[in-house]
Design an enzyme around this catalytic site. Structure first.
Site, PDB file in Angstrom:
ATOM      1  N   GLY A  16      10.946  -0.229  44.605  1.00 32.96           N
ATOM      2  CA  GLY A  16      11.389  -1.567  44.993  1.00 32.96           C
ATOM      3  C   GLY A  16      11.578  -2.528  43.841  1.00 32.96           C
ATOM      4  O   GLY A  16      11.410  -3.744  44.021  1.00 32.96           O
ATOM      5  N   LYS A  39      21.274  -5.951  35.496  1.00 27.73           N
ATOM      6  CA  LYS A  39      20.948  -4.544  35.743  1.00 27.73           C
ATOM      7  C   LYS A  39      21.767  -3.743  34.731  1.00 27.73           C
ATOM      8  O   LYS A  39      22.861  -3.261  35.025  1.00 27.73           O
ATOM      9  CB  LYS A  39      21.308  -4.165  37.183  1.00 27.73           C
ATOM     10  CG  LYS A  39      21.056  -2.697  37.528  1.00 27.73           C
ATOM     11  CD  LYS A  39      19.601  -2.386  37.694  1.00 27.73           C
ATOM     12  CE  LYS A  39      19.410  -0.941  38.179  1.00 27.73           C
ATOM     13  NZ  LYS A  39      17.987  -0.585  38.349  1.00 27.73           N
ATOM     14  N   GLU A 117      16.428  -5.972  34.894  1.00 31.49           N
ATOM     15  CA  GLU A 117      15.803  -4.856  35.599  1.00 31.49           C
ATOM     16  C   GLU A 117      16.119  -3.530  34.917  1.00 31.49           C
ATOM     17  O   GLU A 117      17.283  -3.197  34.672  1.00 31.49           O
ATOM     18  CB  GLU A 117      16.274  -4.794  37.052  1.00 31.49           C
ATOM     19  CG  GLU A 117      15.503  -3.738  37.844  1.00 31.49           C
ATOM     20  CD  GLU A 117      16.196  -3.325  39.121  1.00 31.49           C
ATOM     21  OE1 GLU A 117      15.933  -2.195  39.575  1.00 31.49           O
ATOM     22  OE2 GLU A 117      16.986  -4.117  39.655  1.00 31.49           O
ATOM     23  N   GLY A 118      15.078  -2.775  34.628  1.00 31.00           N
ATOM     24  CA  GLY A 118      15.256  -1.460  34.040  1.00 31.00           C
ATOM     25  C   GLY A 118      15.719  -0.444  35.063  1.00 31.00           C
ATOM     26  O   GLY A 118      15.911  -0.738  36.243  1.00 31.00           O
ATOM     27  N   GLY A 120      14.794   3.217  36.899  1.00 27.50           N
ATOM     28  CA  GLY A 120      13.710   4.147  37.149  1.00 27.50           C
ATOM     29  C   GLY A 120      12.370   3.590  36.710  1.00 27.50           C
ATOM     30  O   GLY A 120      12.087   2.409  36.842  1.00 27.50           O
TER      31      GLY A 120
END
Length: 228
Positions: A16, A39, A117-118, A120
């Site tokens: 999430g 992203k 956001e990375g 994985g």
């Protein structure tokens, strides 16, 4: 002056991260701040050629960003990014991502914030410049850890936090995301994580939160690293 920023990572894939990132963006907007999300690397596209995570972050942000700023690398197969890039004949380099962050921070301004956001978990291979942990170091940002609340989450969270701190990156806070319904001993797990993780808990996102990230935002707080 540019906006403060944080790197969002997770204890694993499918915990999430995007949902939590969007909820934090909504929380910042509720507080009257310009909130932008990136992203940089996304894998998996639908028939329309779009990625769900990228589109969710786009929708949660205060304003639209240029496509290459929002998402530096878009890979079609829903597989590990370095494998998808290799199959596509691409190299995932850090330079475009660093440039995208600089642009977003300038656009957000000193009163805003930016979340990156990375992909994985924290140590996903990317390309010649290194893995996602190396990217976090190159970005030089404090890290927000999203913990998928399920059996095994304590070990996963502690190992990830250890890897973050070993790279001299500040752990700005962690978000507990209930990825399974009715986790056994949820409160006990939360208590253990709060005791063992060297960072504040930014909030708990219930499983199946009605109203999506905008509603989940009410349960979260921004880390001190994103203070004005």
């Amino acid at each position: 002056m540019n906006a403060p920023a944080c790197f969002v990572t997770g204890t694993d894939t499918e915990v999430g991260k995007t949902y939590a990132t969007c909820a934090l963006l909504h929380r910042a907007r509720q507080l009257g701040r310009t909130a932008l999300g990136l992203k940089p690397v996304a894998a998996g596209t639908g028939p329309d050629g779009k990625n769900e995570d990228v589109e969710a972050i786009r929708a949660a942000a205060s304003q639209p960003l240029p496509e290459r700023t929002l998402n530096s690398y878009l890979l079609a197969p829903p597989i590990a990014p370095h494998i998808a890039a290799r199959e596509a004949g691409l190299e995932l380099r850090f330079a475009p991502i660093l440039a995208a962050l600089a642009e977003a921070r300038q656009l957000a301004g000193p009163a805003g914030l930016v979340l990156v956001e990375g992909a994985g978990g924290f140590r996903i291979p990317l390309g010649p410049d290194g893995d996602s942990a190396d990217l976090a170091v190159a970005l030089g940002l404090p890290v927000i850890l999203v913990v998928g609340m399920r059996l095994g989450c304590i070990s996963h969270a502690l190992l990830t936090a250890e890897a973050i701190l070993a790279r001299n990156l500040p752990l700005a806070g962690w978000v507990a995301n209930c990825v399974v319904p009715d986790m056994n001993r949820l409160d006990d797990n939360l208590d253990s994580l709060s005791e063992l993780l060297p960072a504040p808990c930014l909030g708990l996102i219930p499983h199946g939160q009605a109203g999506g990230p905008a509603a989940a935002a009410a349960a979260l707080e921004l880390p001190p690293a994103l203070a004005r």
